[in-house]
Design a protein around this motif. Structure first.
Motif, short mmCIF file in Angstrom:
data_model
loop_
_atom_site.label_atom_id
_atom_site.label_comp_id
_atom_site.label_asym_id
_atom_site.label_seq_id
_atom_site.Cartn_x
_atom_site.Cartn_y
_atom_site.Cartn_z
N SER A 1 63.74 90.94 47.07
CA SER A 1 63.03 90.15 46.04
C SER A 1 62.34 88.96 46.70
O SER A 1 62.78 87.83 46.57
CB SER A 1 64.01 89.69 44.96
N PRO A 2 61.25 89.21 47.42
CA PRO A 2 60.61 88.13 48.18
C PRO A 2 59.92 87.08 47.32
O PRO A 2 59.68 85.97 47.78
CB PRO A 2 59.59 88.88 49.06
N LEU A 3 59.56 87.41 46.08
CA LEU A 3 58.82 86.47 45.24
C LEU A 3 59.73 85.54 44.45
O LEU A 3 59.25 84.72 43.67
CB LEU A 3 57.91 87.23 44.27
N LEU A 4 61.01 85.65 44.64
CA LEU A 4 61.97 84.92 43.83
C LEU A 4 61.87 83.42 44.05
O LEU A 4 61.81 82.95 45.18
CB LEU A 4 63.38 85.39 44.17
N ASP A 5 61.85 82.67 42.95
CA ASP A 5 61.84 81.22 43.04
C ASP A 5 63.19 80.68 43.48
O ASP A 5 64.24 81.28 43.21
CB ASP A 5 61.49 80.60 41.69
N ALA A 6 63.17 79.52 44.13
CA ALA A 6 64.42 78.85 44.48
C ALA A 6 65.18 78.52 43.20
O ALA A 6 64.59 78.15 42.19
CB ALA A 6 64.12 77.57 45.27
N GLN B 1 66.52 89.02 37.19
CA GLN B 1 66.52 87.70 37.79
C GLN B 1 66.99 86.69 36.75
O GLN B 1 66.56 86.74 35.59
CB GLN B 1 65.13 87.33 38.30
N ILE B 2 67.84 85.77 37.15
CA ILE B 2 68.38 84.75 36.25
C ILE B 2 68.02 83.38 36.83
O ILE B 2 68.42 83.04 37.93
CB ILE B 2 69.91 84.87 36.10
N ASN B 3 67.23 82.61 36.06
CA ASN B 3 66.83 81.31 36.56
C ASN B 3 67.83 80.23 36.18
O ASN B 3 68.82 80.49 35.49
CB ASN B 3 65.41 80.95 36.10
N GLN B 4 67.58 79.00 36.63
CA GLN B 4 68.53 77.92 36.42
C GLN B 4 68.69 77.57 34.94
O GLN B 4 69.72 77.03 34.53
CB GLN B 4 68.07 76.68 37.20
N ALA B 5 67.65 77.88 34.13
CA ALA B 5 67.74 77.60 32.70
C ALA B 5 68.51 78.69 31.96
O ALA B 5 68.71 78.60 30.75
CB ALA B 5 66.32 77.48 32.11
N GLY B 6 68.93 79.71 32.68
CA GLY B 6 69.67 80.80 32.05
C GLY B 6 68.81 81.93 31.57
O GLY B 6 69.31 82.89 30.98
N GLY B 7 67.50 81.84 31.78
CA GLY B 7 66.60 82.92 31.38
C GLY B 7 66.72 84.12 32.29
O GLY B 7 66.92 83.98 33.50
N CYS B 8 66.65 85.30 31.70
CA CYS B 8 66.80 86.55 32.46
C CYS B 8 65.50 87.33 32.44
O CYS B 8 64.94 87.55 31.37
CB CYS B 8 67.91 87.42 31.87
N ASN C 1 53.01 84.73 38.01
CA ASN C 1 53.19 85.89 37.16
C ASN C 1 53.97 85.51 35.92
O ASN C 1 55.02 84.88 36.01
CB ASN C 1 53.96 86.99 37.91
N THR C 2 53.46 85.88 34.75
CA THR C 2 54.17 85.61 33.52
C THR C 2 55.24 86.68 33.33
O THR C 2 54.93 87.85 33.18
CB THR C 2 53.21 85.63 32.31
N ILE C 3 56.51 86.27 33.37
CA ILE C 3 57.62 87.20 33.27
C ILE C 3 58.41 86.89 32.00
O ILE C 3 58.78 85.74 31.76
CB ILE C 3 58.54 87.11 34.49
N LYS C 4 58.65 87.90 31.17
CA LYS C 4 59.45 87.72 29.97
C LYS C 4 60.92 87.60 30.37
O LYS C 4 61.48 88.48 31.00
CB LYS C 4 59.25 88.92 29.05
N CYS C 5 61.54 86.47 29.99
CA CYS C 5 62.90 86.21 30.39
C CYS C 5 63.79 86.06 29.17
O CYS C 5 63.40 85.47 28.18
CB CYS C 5 62.99 84.91 31.21
N LEU C 6 65.00 86.59 29.25
CA LEU C 6 65.94 86.55 28.13
C LEU C 6 67.14 85.70 28.48
O LEU C 6 67.75 85.89 29.53
CB LEU C 6 66.40 87.98 27.79
N LYS C 7 67.45 84.75 27.60
CA LYS C 7 68.68 83.96 27.78
C LYS C 7 69.73 84.54 26.84
O LYS C 7 69.67 84.37 25.63
CB LYS C 7 68.42 82.49 27.47
N CYS C 8 70.65 85.29 27.43
CA CYS C 8 71.59 86.07 26.62
C CYS C 8 72.74 85.21 26.12
O CYS C 8 73.15 84.31 26.82
CB CYS C 8 72.14 87.22 27.46
#
Length: 964
Positions: free
Chosen positions: A170-175, A226-233, A957-964
């Protein structure tokens, strides 16, 4: 499958069985082999590589291999597509795979490895442009973020369970973002991302985790998220992945390695600006853009939303010491930088007041509409010499200079000696240098000796190159810190009177010239004057000269453009006596043999390969002057039939005679017209005889346009038409493919830079597949469609692995192109815009916006815009005549490259309105720009659960993220 009995016998103690499976569709006569660093895989010898067998599974063709190894086994390996003779047809470019047996593997265990073929494009994001610039710093942050993840307890019942290792790139992954795998079992979260199996970051963009899965839970469907720091998936795109094991197999695995390739997401796309270094204008420059001006350009790029700045070549071109040297592709040295781009006021912190006053005076005097190449060079070298005289001992004895000298002496010493000899003999033609005409290290050491009377001159050239290195390095570091890729340009040729041809004459075919056949840029072809390469000689040290070039470029640039990439497949080779680019042949190429032609009834080879000149042609071309021309240039070898005299039987001889003849005054007013007429006559041939093998022939390009062809009988015409098509479009394809696959991989592996290829012109059908195979990014210009039958390309249909642009340095700018042809403008308006209205005569900001928006929204990885085209977005920058903004005219071999932007970078940095217009185009098209943000909002999932989600801008890239 290859008999592995002997190898297996050696591994009976602590032996482990490994199964490899790779889905891959092959054609008849093709197969896959597995080659690696261990003897069981052939020690990288493809003849001894591990064979694989095809198995049809559902709708897939899966290639399988089986071998035994010892506990603790490790090795590198890759897959290769081969023919029946094990000739390589395709391979996995980029980094080698690494196999490390999982912890807990013991004697008698079976390990099954599921791989996916690695495309070259997958490795692009590990190149320095992304790894060290756009995504710089994320690697360490990823390690810190996920360091607390702990693998699951791997206690297992060998008969009922299997240990599965999940591996994803996953090379495009944000820190600050992590990766997990989710699927239809509890250990994978039952499709809830937050409860899925967390992966550990292991470096080089790889994420890994393992867990124990019961065999009765297979087959198992799963996906990565991918799960970001805000909890979005962010769940990856595409269909579910599936983990299956052949329960009927005699070798059921205890361990399963699922190497799943890249995380499937919206492709990353970025944008950039292109401008020659000499065209940049700033408040501090002396008549030309300078390396330190790149900092201003980087600042403007960031404010405008660009991740890339593209330049033309910046190597020294001081061959003739006049304005001809403004041509940036005719290198004096492929290693030395051009003194033109030196900022003299940055040479020292203690410049005397009178020199500073001189600099200020010259800055005002050189602040012209265009570059005054000769005056600027003279001023810079004069001022630099004065500063050098004041501080030479201090600089040359410094540890910084000594380090630079040690690291660069292999090219620096010959360069300095060449510059001295060029000035001493008043020519760069090293064949005129007497005893120094032939280079040797012994002569070089005497030339640069500390005892030499001219040693200070040698040191001055060292000094200039040292400061150019410091200034460009400073700008390059600044660009990287601001997440801007600095893209250089790799010229296809070198000047025949260059340091490189002097030091390495065996690497060049000095009796030839490089060019391009007739194409969009010039219907008469181009003759660049560079000697062609002796590829056979270059291959003897694995193309060391090329590898050194790329290593040097990588000190400054993180991406580069390969000029005329077609030259690595085949080059248009002309005799050195040619002045134009029309009558050439491709090298390498399979010629038409005399035997082949005779079988087809073609036998009069002198008639076909010598200029066909008849009396009526002379009267048509030269009118009343025809007798004068015939008397001076031709012999009548039989009634009404002519041939060129010995002293004018080449294009260069014709030029010389036109200028030196005692009767020149009789045609002086029509000299250009007469030259063109004589050129038409000498080019009036059908076949070109090979100068090295008289029994080989090449069809003259566009042979049907000649009167020599028109006067042939119908049988000969039909035969020659067929052979012409075969020569140019059929018989060479495999040869050219193999030629490119010998040379281009060496370039790509010589550095970590991102490579783009300029693939415009007459494109053989093998070019784009090879570029795709090697991960080379192509170029698309809307007015130069690669698809036949189109006048204007359609940016929305461009492949992802391309750079798209509305224009480039080798053609007119967007404004000039729009305004120079009314009928074409109307066709574009109707075809692309879909309007029957009369288009505006001028390229208004609205027109420029529409055209650029097409390119921003194109699928291409990069959209790169000439700065002149971007300035067309505002009326106030369109006051200069559009034709003056053109950088190069390919039809003119002596074009003066001198365009300067008419507005300073400081002014552009203050123009917030233009920056906002451009940045809006970048952001609304979904392209990445430095510093994107995240916006949260509520949506409903397909499972009818209300969840908090985010529209996350991940690297553009606009990615739809889900915070479960």
């Amino acid at each position: 499958m290859r008999n592995l009995g002997s190898l297996a016998n050696k591994r009976t103690s602590n032996s482990i069985t490994i199964l490899f499976k790779l889905p891959y569709y092959t054609q008849w006569g093709q197969s896959l082999v597995l080659s690696g660093s261990d003897p069981v895989f052939g020690s990288w010898n493809l003849k001894q590589a591990l064979s694989m067998d095809p198995v049809h599974k559902g709708g897939e063709l899966v290639w399988c291999a089986k071998t035994t190894v010892n506990v603790g086994f490790e090795c590198e390996y890759n897959y290769y597509l081969v023919d029946d003779s094990r000739n390589v047809l395709r391979w996995e470019p980029g980094k080698k795979r690494k196999l490390v047996l999982p912890q807990g593997v013991k004697e008698g265990d079976v390990v099954e490895v599921h791989d996916l073929w690695q495309d070259a494009s997958e490795g692009l994001f590990l190149r320095s442009a992304f790894k060290d610039v756009i995504f710089a710093g994320k690697d360490e942050l990823k390690k810190e973020t996920q360091s607390c993840h702990v693998s699951q307890n791997l206690d297992q019942d060998q008969q009922d369970t299997v240990v599965v290792h999940f591996v994803i790139s996953s090379p495009l992954l944000d820190a600050g973002t992590n990766v997990c795998v989710t699927g239809g079992i509890s250990k994978l979260g039952n499709w809830r991302c937050q409860d899925g199996l967390k992966l550990n970051y292991t470096g080089d963009s790889l994420w890994k985790a393992e867990c124990v899965i019961r065999k009765d839970e297979l087959p198992l469907k799963y996906k990565y998220c991918q799960i970001n720091q805000a909890g979005g998936c962010a769940l990856e795109e595409g269909p579910n992945r599936e983990l299956t094991i052949d329960l009927g197999s005699s070798s059921l695995p205890n361990f399963f390695i699922s190497s799943d390739g890249p995380f499937r997401e919206t492709p990353w796309r970025g944008a950039g600006v292109a401008i020659p270094m000499f065209s940049v204008r700033s408040d501090d420059d002396l008549g030309v853009g300078e390396f330190l001006d790149l900092k201003l350009l980087v600042d403007w790029a960031v404010k405008s939303g660009f991740h890339l700045v593209q330049l033309l070549p910046v190597n020294d071109t001081s061959v003739n010491r006049m304005w001809w040297d403004s041509y940036p592709y005719s290198s004096l040295s492929v290693f030395a930088l051009h003194p033109l781009y030196l900022r003299v006021q940055a040479l020292s912190n203690n410049i005397p007041e009178e020199i500073m006053k001189e600099i200020l005076r010259e800055r005002d005097a050189l602040n012209k509409k265009d570059v005054d190449y000769e005056a600027t060079m003279a001023v810079k070298l004069s001022i630099a010499k004065k500063i050098f005289n004041l501080e030479k001992e201090k600089v040359l004895s410094s540890s910084s200079f000594q380090k630079f000298f040690t690291e660069n002496q292999e090219w620096l010493k010959p360069y300095a000696a060449f510059c001295y000899l060029r000035d001493f003999f008043d020519t760069s033609d090293h064949s005129q240098w007497g005893v120094f005409a032939n280079f040797s290290n012994e002569k070089l050491e005497k030339l640069i000796s500390d005892d030499a009377i001219h040693h200070e001159i040698i040191c001055f050239h060292y000094y200039i190159q040292y400061h150019l290195y410091l200034q460009l390095s400073d700008a390059a570091v600044y660009a990287r810190k601001n997440k801007v890729v600095l893209k250089g340009d790799l010229p296809i040729g070198v000047d025949r009177n260059s340091v490189d041809t002097w030091v390495y004459p065996n690497l060049f075919r000095m009796n030839t010239s490089t060019g391009a056949p007739p194409d969009y840029f010039d219907k008469n072809g181009q003759n660049w004057g560079f000697p062609t390469y002796n590829w056979e000689e270059m291959s003897k040290d694995n193309y060391g000269w090329w590898r050194a070039r790329l290593t040097q470029m990588a000190k400054y640039f993180t991406a580069y453009r390969i000029d005329h990439i077609l030259g690595f497949f085949r080059i248009w080779e002309l005799p050195d006596h040619a002045a134009t680019g029309l009558v050439g042949k491709f090298r390498p190429s399979i010629a038409l043999s005399q035997e082949e032609l005779e079988r087809e009834g073609i036998w009069d080879f002198n008639r076909l390969s010598l200029p066909y000149i008849r009396n009526d042609m002379l009267q048509d071309k030269f009118g009343s002057l025809w007798t004068l021309i015939a008397a001076n240039f031709l012999n009548e070898y039989q009634p009404l039939c002519y041939e060129f005299r010995e002293d004018c039987n080449t294009e260069k001889k014709i030029i010389a005679k036109l200028k030196s003849s005692s009767e020149r005054s009789l045609w002086a007013e029509q000299e250009d017209k007469i030259k063109r007429g004589l050129f038409d006559l000498i080019q009036n041939i059908v076949l070109i005889r090979d100068p090295e093998d008289p029994c080989k022939f090449y069809p003259r390009f566009n042979l049907e346009d000649t009167s020599s062809f028109a006067d042939l009988d119908e049988h000969s015409k039909n035969v020659l038409r067929r052979l012409y098509y075969d020569y140019y479009f059929v018989r060479q394809e495999n040869l050219w493919r193999q030629n490119a696959l010998k040379t281009l991989p060496v370039l790509l592996n010589s550095s970590d830079m991102l490579a783009c290829g300029e693939d415009l012109g007459l494109i053989p059908s093998c070019v784009h597949p090879v570029m795709q195979e090697l991960g080379l990014i192509g170029l698309r210009i809307q007015r130069m469609p690669s698809e036949p039958g189109l006048e204007f390309d359609i940016p929305s249909k461009y492949p992802y692995m391309t750079v798209c642009a509305p224009s480039c340095h080798d053609c007119s700018t967007l404004r000039a192109w729009w305004e120079e042809d009314e009928e074409r403008r109307c066709r574009y308006f109707k075809t692309i815009i879909g309007s029957n209205d009369i288009p505006p005569q001028k390229c208004t900001p609205e027109v420029a916006y529409f055209i650029m928006q097409q390119h921003f929204e194109a699928p291409s990885m990069w959209a790169i815009f000439p700065l002149q085209d971007l300035l067309a977005l505002k009326e106030e920058y369109s006051t200069r005549p559009a034709a003056e903004e053109t950088i190069n005219d390919p039809t003119n071999p002596k074009h003066y490259w001198r365009f300067r932007v008419h507005v300073t970078m400081e002014s552009l940095l203050n123009d917030k309105e233009l920056q906002l217009i451009i940045k809006d185009l970048v952001s609304t098209s979904g392209r990445s720009f430095p510093g994107k943000e995240i916006e949260l909002k509520d949506v409903k999932t397909s499972g009818d659960k209300v969840v908090q989600s985010a529209q996350v801008q991940v690297n553009g890239n606009t990615i739809k993220c889900l915070k479960c």
